[in-house]
Design a protein around this motif. Sequence first.
Motif, PDB file in Angstrom:
ATOM      1  N   THR A  19      -5.844   4.722   5.149  1.00 34.93           N
ATOM      2  CA  THR A  19      -6.427   3.741   3.475  1.00 34.93           C
ATOM      3  C   THR A  19      -7.311   4.206   3.043  1.00 34.93           C
ATOM      4  OG1 THR A  19      -8.586   2.784   5.837  1.00 34.93           O
ATOM      5  CG2 THR A  19      -6.282   2.041   5.777  1.00 34.93           C
ATOM      6  N   ASN A  20      -7.784   3.913   2.090  1.00 36.18           N
ATOM      7  CA  ASN A  20      -8.424   4.704   0.766  1.00 36.18           C
ATOM      8  C   ASN A  20      -8.145   5.600   0.148  1.00 36.18           C
ATOM      9  OD1 ASN A  20     -10.082   1.649   0.457  1.00 36.18           O
ATOM     10  ND2 ASN A  20     -11.292   2.634   2.212  1.00 36.18           N
ATOM     11  N   GLY A  24      -8.493  10.999   2.406  1.00 33.51           N
ATOM     12  CA  GLY A  24      -8.031   9.305   3.142  1.00 33.51           C
ATOM     13  C   GLY A  24      -8.957   9.348   4.007  1.00 33.51           C
ATOM     14  N   ILE A  25      -8.837   7.668   4.848  1.00 33.18           N
ATOM     15  CA  ILE A  25     -10.229   6.874   6.106  1.00 33.18           C
ATOM     16  C   ILE A  25      -8.519   7.233   6.781  1.00 33.18           C
ATOM     17  CG2 ILE A  25     -11.117   5.682   6.759  1.00 33.18           C
ATOM     18  CD1 ILE A  25     -11.986   5.456   3.824  1.00 33.18           C
ATOM     19  N   ARG A  62      -7.045   8.737  -2.091  1.00 32.66           N
ATOM     20  CA  ARG A  62      -8.005   8.954  -3.384  1.00 32.66           C
ATOM     21  C   ARG A  62      -6.705   9.974  -3.417  1.00 32.66           C
ATOM     22  NH1 ARG A  62      -9.878   4.351  -3.669  1.00 32.66           N
ATOM     23  NH2 ARG A  62     -11.123   3.773  -2.842  1.00 32.66           N
ATOM     24  N   ASP A 100       0.436  -1.084  -0.059  1.00 32.21           N
ATOM     25  CA  ASP A 100       0.360   0.057  -0.041  1.00 32.21           C
ATOM     26  C   ASP A 100       0.850   1.035  -0.134  1.00 32.21           C
ATOM     27  OD1 ASP A 100      -2.410  -1.611  -0.308  1.00 32.21           O
ATOM     28  OD2 ASP A 100      -2.913  -0.546   1.582  1.00 32.21           O
ATOM     29  N   GLY A 104      -1.216   3.969  -1.603  1.00 29.17           N
ATOM     30  CA  GLY A 104      -2.450   4.250  -1.205  1.00 29.17           C
ATOM     31  C   GLY A 104      -3.222   4.249   0.281  1.00 29.17           C
ATOM     32  N   GLY A 105      -1.981   3.948   0.910  1.00 25.32           N
ATOM     33  CA  GLY A 105      -2.195   3.699   2.349  1.00 25.32           C
ATOM     34  C   GLY A 105      -0.325   4.011   2.939  1.00 25.32           C
TER      35      GLY A 105
END
Length: 196
Positions: free
Chosen positions: A98-99, A108-109, A101, A72, A77-78
């Motif tokens: 995570t997640n 992101g989260i 964009r 990731d 991406g993470g």
Amino acid sequence: MFLTKSPSHPAFDPILVRDPVYLRTAKLSDYEQWASLREISREHLIAWEEDWAPDQLSIAVFKRRLASQAKDAKRGGGLSLSVFRRDDRVMVGGVTLTNVRYGASRSGILGYWIGAPYVRLGYGAKAVAAMLDHLFDAISLNRVIAACQPENIASQKLLERCGFKKEGLARDYLKINGAWRDHLIYAVTAADRVSK
């Protein structure tokens, strides 16, 4: 600066410091500390996390976790960082993004956990604050989202202390401890941080 692709890998392998904690990517040599802290924190964590598999704390699972996190990070991406007490290098928890964009979203989260012996000592808030600085400054995100169950008052206070604003309730958002649970959705934006 507006990027349409992910930033370079070094932004996804930082060492962050915010007294009294520092954050870095986990290493295989962290396994014993990680497994021990997760085990003594099991009762505390299962109320807020997805179901634990029977082999959740095995070295094989830890190695797979490290490989997934490295993949990731390499693609932007993470980002997953372990949190340590700065003065004695004791692991106290972890913070993740995570997640991620890019493009028009740049979001992101955020997730985090603190081991049971270290809750309500300020380590979580310092770790989240250090991570947010990095996400907005080095990775140039515009928005970071976090979620917590309505019963988790301590997590709500931590998020609000770190500048997050409550945006609403997501019904049946995550499966936690065997059941789909509602979660409060929080977010902080780059504009929020400029105005504080």
